[in-house]
Write a protein that holds these residues in place. Structure first.
Motif, PDB file in Angstrom:
ATOM      1  N   LYS A 113       0.820  -1.213   0.000  1.00 39.75           N
ATOM      2  CA  LYS A 113       0.000   0.000   0.000  1.00 39.75           C
ATOM      3  C   LYS A 113       0.860   1.272   0.000  1.00 39.75           C
ATOM      4  O   LYS A 113       0.428   2.316  -0.476  1.00 39.75           O
ATOM      5  CB  LYS A 113      -0.929   0.026   1.227  1.00 39.75           C
ATOM      6  N   ASP A 146      -3.750  -3.088   6.037  1.00 40.11           N
ATOM      7  CA  ASP A 146      -2.550  -2.414   5.561  1.00 40.11           C
ATOM      8  C   ASP A 146      -2.783  -1.003   5.031  1.00 40.11           C
ATOM      9  O   ASP A 146      -1.941  -0.127   5.196  1.00 40.11           O
ATOM     10  CB  ASP A 146      -1.879  -3.261   4.474  1.00 40.11           C
ATOM     11  N   PRO A 266      -2.148 -11.363  -5.518  1.00 41.69           N
ATOM     12  CA  PRO A 266      -3.030 -11.746  -4.410  1.00 41.69           C
ATOM     13  C   PRO A 266      -4.070 -10.643  -4.222  1.00 41.69           C
ATOM     14  O   PRO A 266      -3.712  -9.496  -3.977  1.00 41.69           O
ATOM     15  CB  PRO A 266      -2.081 -11.836  -3.203  1.00 41.69           C
ATOM     16  N   THR A 267      -5.331 -10.995  -4.353  1.00 39.60           N
ATOM     17  CA  THR A 267      -6.342  -9.962  -4.563  1.00 39.60           C
ATOM     18  C   THR A 267      -7.409  -9.895  -3.479  1.00 39.60           C
ATOM     19  O   THR A 267      -7.848 -10.919  -2.959  1.00 39.60           O
ATOM     20  CB  THR A 267      -7.010 -10.216  -5.938  1.00 39.60           C
ATOM     21  N   GLY A 271      -7.848  -3.795  -6.533  1.00 35.76           N
ATOM     22  CA  GLY A 271      -7.146  -2.597  -6.971  1.00 35.76           C
ATOM     23  C   GLY A 271      -5.827  -2.934  -7.651  1.00 35.76           C
ATOM     24  O   GLY A 271      -5.534  -2.452  -8.753  1.00 35.76           O
ATOM     25  N   ASN A 272      -5.043  -3.770  -6.998  1.00 34.88           N
ATOM     26  CA  ASN A 272      -3.709  -4.091  -7.497  1.00 34.88           C
ATOM     27  C   ASN A 272      -3.769  -4.785  -8.858  1.00 34.88           C
ATOM     28  O   ASN A 272      -3.059  -4.420  -9.788  1.00 34.88           O
ATOM     29  CB  ASN A 272      -3.020  -4.982  -6.442  1.00 34.88           C
ATOM     30  N   MET A 322      -6.961  -9.692   2.508  1.00 38.86           N
ATOM     31  CA  MET A 322      -7.744 -10.157   1.361  1.00 38.86           C
ATOM     32  C   MET A 322      -9.090 -10.721   1.803  1.00 38.86           C
ATOM     33  O   MET A 322      -9.792 -11.348   1.011  1.00 38.86           O
ATOM     34  CB  MET A 322      -6.960 -11.239   0.610  1.00 38.86           C
ATOM     35  N   THR A 426       3.040  -8.722  -1.612  1.00 36.56           N
ATOM     36  CA  THR A 426       2.357  -7.527  -1.121  1.00 36.56           C
ATOM     37  C   THR A 426       2.682  -7.122   0.315  1.00 36.56           C
ATOM     38  O   THR A 426       2.317  -6.030   0.729  1.00 36.56           O
ATOM     39  CB  THR A 426       0.834  -7.698  -1.271  1.00 36.56           C
ATOM     40  N   ALA A 427       3.341  -7.996   1.069  1.00 34.27           N
ATOM     41  CA  ALA A 427       3.677  -7.588   2.438  1.00 34.27           C
ATOM     42  C   ALA A 427       4.947  -8.263   2.919  1.00 34.27           C
ATOM     43  O   ALA A 427       5.297  -9.357   2.460  1.00 34.27           O
ATOM     44  CB  ALA A 427       2.531  -7.901   3.400  1.00 34.27           C
TER      45      ALA A 427
HETATM   46  C1  LIG Z   1      -4.448  -4.739   0.308  1.00 34.07           C
HETATM   47  C2  LIG Z   1      -3.678  -5.984   0.243  1.00 34.07           C
HETATM   48  C3  LIG Z   1      -3.968  -6.967  -0.713  1.00 34.07           C
HETATM   49  C4  LIG Z   1      -5.120  -6.864  -1.665  1.00 34.07           C
HETATM   50  O1  LIG Z   1      -4.940  -5.851  -2.623  1.00 34.07           O
HETATM   51  P1  LIG Z   1      -6.175  -5.288  -3.446  1.00 34.07           P
HETATM   52  O2  LIG Z   1      -5.652  -4.159  -4.233  1.00 34.07           O
HETATM   53  O3  LIG Z   1      -7.189  -4.863  -2.422  1.00 34.07           O
HETATM   54  O4  LIG Z   1      -6.690  -6.413  -4.276  1.00 34.07           O
HETATM   55  C5  LIG Z   1      -3.149  -8.095  -0.759  1.00 34.07           C
HETATM   56  N1  LIG Z   1      -2.121  -8.243   0.106  1.00 34.07           N
HETATM   57  C6  LIG Z   1      -1.826  -7.315   1.041  1.00 34.07           C
HETATM   58  C7  LIG Z   1      -0.701  -7.570   1.965  1.00 34.07           C
HETATM   59  C8  LIG Z   1      -2.575  -6.153   1.137  1.00 34.07           C
HETATM   60  O5  LIG Z   1      -2.269  -5.242   2.063  1.00 34.07           O
END
Ligand SMILES: *Cc1c(COP(=O)(O)O)cnc(C)c1O
Length: 496
Positions: A113, A146, A266-267, A271-272, A322, A426-427
């Motif tokens: 994020k 997040d 990973p959704t 958005g991503n 998610m 994503t994290a």
């Molecule tokens: C927000 C988030 C997602 C999901 O992303 P979207 O854009 O909402 O699909 C996946 N993994 C992590 C760690 C996130 O913080």
């Protein structure tokens, strides 16, 4: 370029207004009214640029009402090496030929994020200036963990703004909670609600469209905006890192100019992965967009059947960011697939809010499946995948990334598709240390959050990111928990 609403395309505004408002008045989402295009040569020309320059290059085609100087100010200040712990900002790590991880979590809050929320405050303050706004902008955020922290960190003490975050009391990890409760800054507020993420998101959306509360705040000198991915200012910075990853692969000779790659995401709120789809529309050579869900697999079912049905059990999983049943940004994808048919989108969204379900036409389903593959990963497989990747490659990934890796491996097995792939990570694993440690060490009896971090570090021989390590010495500033029906009151309270 202008921005039109998915529910009424006669509403047409420049990007500064779309960013300042966050969402269109009638509840629709702003989308670009045309598609920029990047040629193979242009993409190749980005290879030698650093991340800030790549960001400027891509964003300049979307935020056309920003001057060059204004946009450079945004990109140069957002993606600095003080804020990001990687020289490359969003580095690509190859685990095996064709199997690449795009690490999006080197920013200040250790989640992807940050890629958008470090730049959004610069977009917003520029937009306030461009639109001659004299009100204080109040950012309302619903978070599954997040976004909240990343938005707080981005907007903390930003002049002309105020930020209030709502998170589900039981729906976020301990680390995520601690990150938010200890947030510093004089313009921030954090509040837990008794409910899940969808409750928080619906509550925020309701406040946005409520005339009474809007008028009351106007009297007090405030206006609302959003830092959720319903704001296009959140989405466009996410388009950048797909271009950047592609350039990195080119630079290292792992692909040839024009060669197509697959992207795995990973959704949750869509958005991503939507940003990756926008990158594809704009000419980035992407073949399949692989949408990975956890046990809340509403999107997997949608991609496979064309029926979106949120009337189902909600699961709190080990990948809490998610845990979402209403993926807001799907509305933008539908708008594109229905070739900008705003009436159709308004009607589908009405069905979703009244019946919790809608079905797309067979032509739209076909287009959807041409671009997207949907798969999911359950709780057990999430931990098994963390272990598998750790044992095989010595690489430690978090629970969300593991979901994506598992869906990617399943996809490969099923299709034998050997296309070079990029998996969005994503994290940082340190945001979910209990589950990651359980996965790599086989068991975990440690309950103290900070001892957990140290154990994970020993076990994986990786370093605890500083922003997480430092939480230990921070004071808790916010520990209010409210009923989900009291969100409006909480907003009015904060903005006295
Ligand atoms: C927000 C988030 C997602 C999901 O992303 P979207 O854009 O909402 O699909 C996946 N993994 C992590 C760690 C996130 O913080």
């Amino acid at each position: 370029m202008n921005y039109i609403s998915t529910r009424n395309k006669n509403i047409k505004v420049p990007s500064a207004l779309a960013i300042k408002q966050g969402i269109s008045e009638e509840g629709g989402l702003f989308v670009p009214d045309s598609i920029p295009s990047f040629s193979v040569e242009e993409i190749s020309s980005m290879v030698k640029m650093n991340y800030r320059e790549r960001a400027f290059f891509v964003l300049s085609k979307y935020l056309t009402d920003f001057s060059e100087k204004e946009l450079r100010y945004c990109t140069d200040n957002a993606y600095t090496n003080e804020k990001f712990r990687s020289e490359k900002i969003a580095p690509v790590v190859e685990l095996e030929k064709g199997f690449n991880i795009l690490e999006l979590w080197h920013g200040p809050t250790c989640a992807f994020k940050d890629m958008a929320l470090q730049i959004l405050p610069f977009f917003l303050t520029t937009s306030i200036k461009l639109t001659n706004e004299d009100k204080t902008v109040c950012i309302l955020v619903a978070t599954s963990g997040d976004t909240g922290k990343a938005a707080l960190e981005g907007f903390s003490d930003v002049e002309g703004t105020n930020i209030l975050v709502f998170y589900p009391e039981l729906g976020v990890s301990n680390m995520q909670k601690l990150q938010m409760k200890t947030q510093e800054g004089n313009n921030v507020g954090v509040c837990a609600i008794k409910g899940n993420f969808d409750d928080a998101q619906s509550g925020v959306k309701k406040i946005f469209t409520d005339e009474n509360i809007k008028n009351e705040l106007e009297k007090r000198g405030y206006m609302f905006s959003s830092a959720n991915s319903i704001n296009f200012g959140r989405l466009c910075p996410q388009i950048v890192y797909y271009f950047s990853a592609y350039c990195d692969l080119l630079e290292e000779g792992k692909i040839n100019p024009g060669e197509k790659i697959n992207v795995v995401v990973p959704t949750g709120n869509f958005g991503n992965i939507l940003a990756a789809y926008y990158a594809k529309l704009a000419g980035l050579p992407i073949d399949k967009l692989i949408c990975a869900s956890n046990k809340n697999k509403v999107l997997t079912d949608f991609i496979n059947t064309g029926v979106y049905n949120k009337n189902r059990e909600f699961f709190a999983t080990s990948s809490p960011s998610m845990d979402i049943l209403i993926s807001s940004n799907l509305e933008r994808l539908l708008f594109a697939l229905y070739e900008n048919d705003d009436k159709e989108i308004a009607s589908l969204m009405k069905k979703l809010s009244e019946e919790g379900e809608y079905k797309v036409s067979s032509e739209v389903l076909e287009k959807l499946q041409q671009n997207f593959y949907g798969g999911y990963c359950d709780e057990e497989a999430t931990l098994e995948t963390i272990k598998y990747i750790f044992d095989k490659y010595g690489y430690t990934c978090d629970t969300h990334t593991a979901v994506a890796v598992k869906v990617y491996l399943d996809y490969k097995e099923k299709t034998n598709d050997e296309t070079v792939s990029v998996i969005a990570s994503t994290a940082s694993p340190y945001k979910f240390p209990d589950n990651v440690l359980k996965a790599v060490a086989g068991e975990n009896k440690e309950t103290d959050d900070f001892k957990l971090l140290e154990k994970l570090s020993e076990e994986t021989k990786t370093e605890i990111p500083n922003p997480i390590k430092e939480l230990k010495n921070k004071k808790v500033r916010f520990d209010k928990v409210i009923e989900k029906s009291d969100m409006e009151e909480a907003v009015l309270d904060l903005l006295k």
